[in-house]
Design an enzyme around this catalytic site. Sequence first.
Site, PDB file in Angstrom:
ATOM      1  N   GLU A  67      -6.431  -5.309   8.370  1.00  0.00           N
ATOM      2  CA  GLU A  67      -6.444  -6.779   8.514  1.00  0.00           C
ATOM      3  C   GLU A  67      -5.980  -7.206   9.909  1.00  0.00           C
ATOM      4  OE1 GLU A  67      -5.358  -8.223   3.944  1.00  0.00           O
ATOM      5  OE2 GLU A  67      -3.734  -7.929   5.370  1.00  0.00           O
ATOM      6  N   HIS A 126       0.449 -12.035   5.532  1.00  0.00           N
ATOM      7  CA  HIS A 126       0.173 -13.031   4.477  1.00  0.00           C
ATOM      8  C   HIS A 126       0.505 -12.479   3.086  1.00  0.00           C
ATOM      9  CE1 HIS A 126      -4.204 -11.371   4.823  1.00  0.00           C
ATOM     10  NE2 HIS A 126      -3.596 -10.755   3.824  1.00  0.00           N
ATOM     11  N   HIS A 150      -0.304  -1.385   5.849  1.00  0.00           N
ATOM     12  CA  HIS A 150      -0.195  -1.212   4.404  1.00  0.00           C
ATOM     13  C   HIS A 150      -1.474  -0.645   3.826  1.00  0.00           C
ATOM     14  CE1 HIS A 150      -1.962  -5.308   4.601  1.00  0.00           C
ATOM     15  NE2 HIS A 150      -2.104  -5.379   3.284  1.00  0.00           N
ATOM     16  N   HIS A 167      -9.648 -12.764  -0.130  1.00  0.00           N
ATOM     17  CA  HIS A 167      -9.513 -11.528  -0.913  1.00  0.00           C
ATOM     18  C   HIS A 167     -10.346 -11.628  -2.184  1.00  0.00           C
ATOM     19  CE1 HIS A 167      -5.952 -11.780   1.688  1.00  0.00           C
ATOM     20  NE2 HIS A 167      -5.823 -10.482   1.586  1.00  0.00           N
TER      21      HIS A 167
HETATM   22  C1  DHB Z   1      -0.108  -7.494  -0.346  1.00  0.00           C
HETATM   23  C2  DHB Z   1      -0.553  -7.489   0.979  1.00  0.00           C
HETATM   24  C3  DHB Z   1      -1.720  -8.152   1.314  1.00  0.00           C
HETATM   25  O1  DHB Z   1      -2.238  -8.194   2.576  1.00  0.00           O
HETATM   26  C4  DHB Z   1      -2.409  -8.857   0.340  1.00  0.00           C
HETATM   27  O2  DHB Z   1      -3.501  -9.524   0.714  1.00  0.00           O
HETATM   28  C5  DHB Z   1      -1.978  -8.857  -0.969  1.00  0.00           C
HETATM   29  C6  DHB Z   1      -0.830  -8.174  -1.314  1.00  0.00           C
HETATM   30  C7  DHB Z   1       1.145  -6.802  -0.743  1.00  0.00           C
HETATM   31  O3  DHB Z   1       1.700  -6.085   0.068  1.00  0.00           O
HETATM   32  O4  DHB Z   1       1.605  -7.018  -1.868  1.00  0.00           O
HETATM   33 FE    FE Z   2      -4.257  -9.209   2.532  1.00  0.00          FE
END
Ligand code: DHB
Ligand code: FE
Length: 281
Positions: A238, A12, A191, A57
């Site tokens: 996540e 997302h 990430h 978030h």
């Molecule tokens: C990013 C990834 C995410 O899961 C999110 O909620 C907000 C930003 C990103 O990689 O920029």
């Molecule tokens: Fe996210």
Amino acid sequence: MAELIAGVGVSHIPALGVAMEGDGSGPAAVVHEKFAPVRQWVRDLELDTVIVIYNDHASAFSLELLPTFAIGAAESYAPADEGYGARDVPVVRGDANLSWHLIDSVIPAGFDLAVAQKLDVDHGLTVPLTVLFGSPDEWPVTVVPIEVNVVQQPTPSAQRCFDLGRAIGRAVASYPGGSRIGIVGTGGMSHQLQGRRAGHINTVFDQMFLSAIVDKPQALTELTNTDYIREAGSEGAELVMWLVMRGALGDDVSCVHSGYHVPVSNTAAGLVAIDNRGSSR
Ligand code: DHB
Ligand code: FE
């Protein structure tokens, strides 16, 4: 009875939303090529409703009041202002009847979801809609949002998420009427947006996850939250939301599409589309 036809796991990342809004020309072409093929398959399924497992978030909920699990029970959900205005996407139409059926089934089964009769939805829910449906004037499906806390420790385990999915799957199977329903788990892939490991991406783990989510979800439910954070990064955790999606599906599933691209923003982007029609496929 309703039929749970398909499951999708999808990132997302806001930048993925930007890439998938357009017609696939320019710099977005490489991501488009990998992610857009699933759109035709989803369109052909003619789904009525999609249950979207996502995390907020700190947009609609705050860190002061953050349910571990919550379900929307409204007729519509506005795109949330995330601090720089809402995403310019259609209002999300709800299916309050299905929401209340899920609430009445899943809470007595032992999953204490908070019930939100007003809920703004952030990129965690709307970016996957953009990936699946592009930029229509109106979303072609109604949505039941189910929120999972993956932003404040302690977060629910992968096994708990999978078990919630199973309860959702049972509830859908007992929903009267003939609706065609899909379920989407959002977030990931690997990430980390903070600290010394910011920028952490683990393609080996992501590829394993993309394959196991279809065929060996129990290998993923055995991982602890510490395993997810170590392997996929603090925000890559996540991915447990994909296990809610997978838990709702049956054993006789098949992978229709799988895509992976590194990086989008600072994140590994992934997509898996799973057909749940078993022998009737
Ligand atoms: C990013 C990834 C995410 O899961 C999110 O909620 C907000 C930003 C990103 O990689 O920029
Ligand atoms: Fe996210």
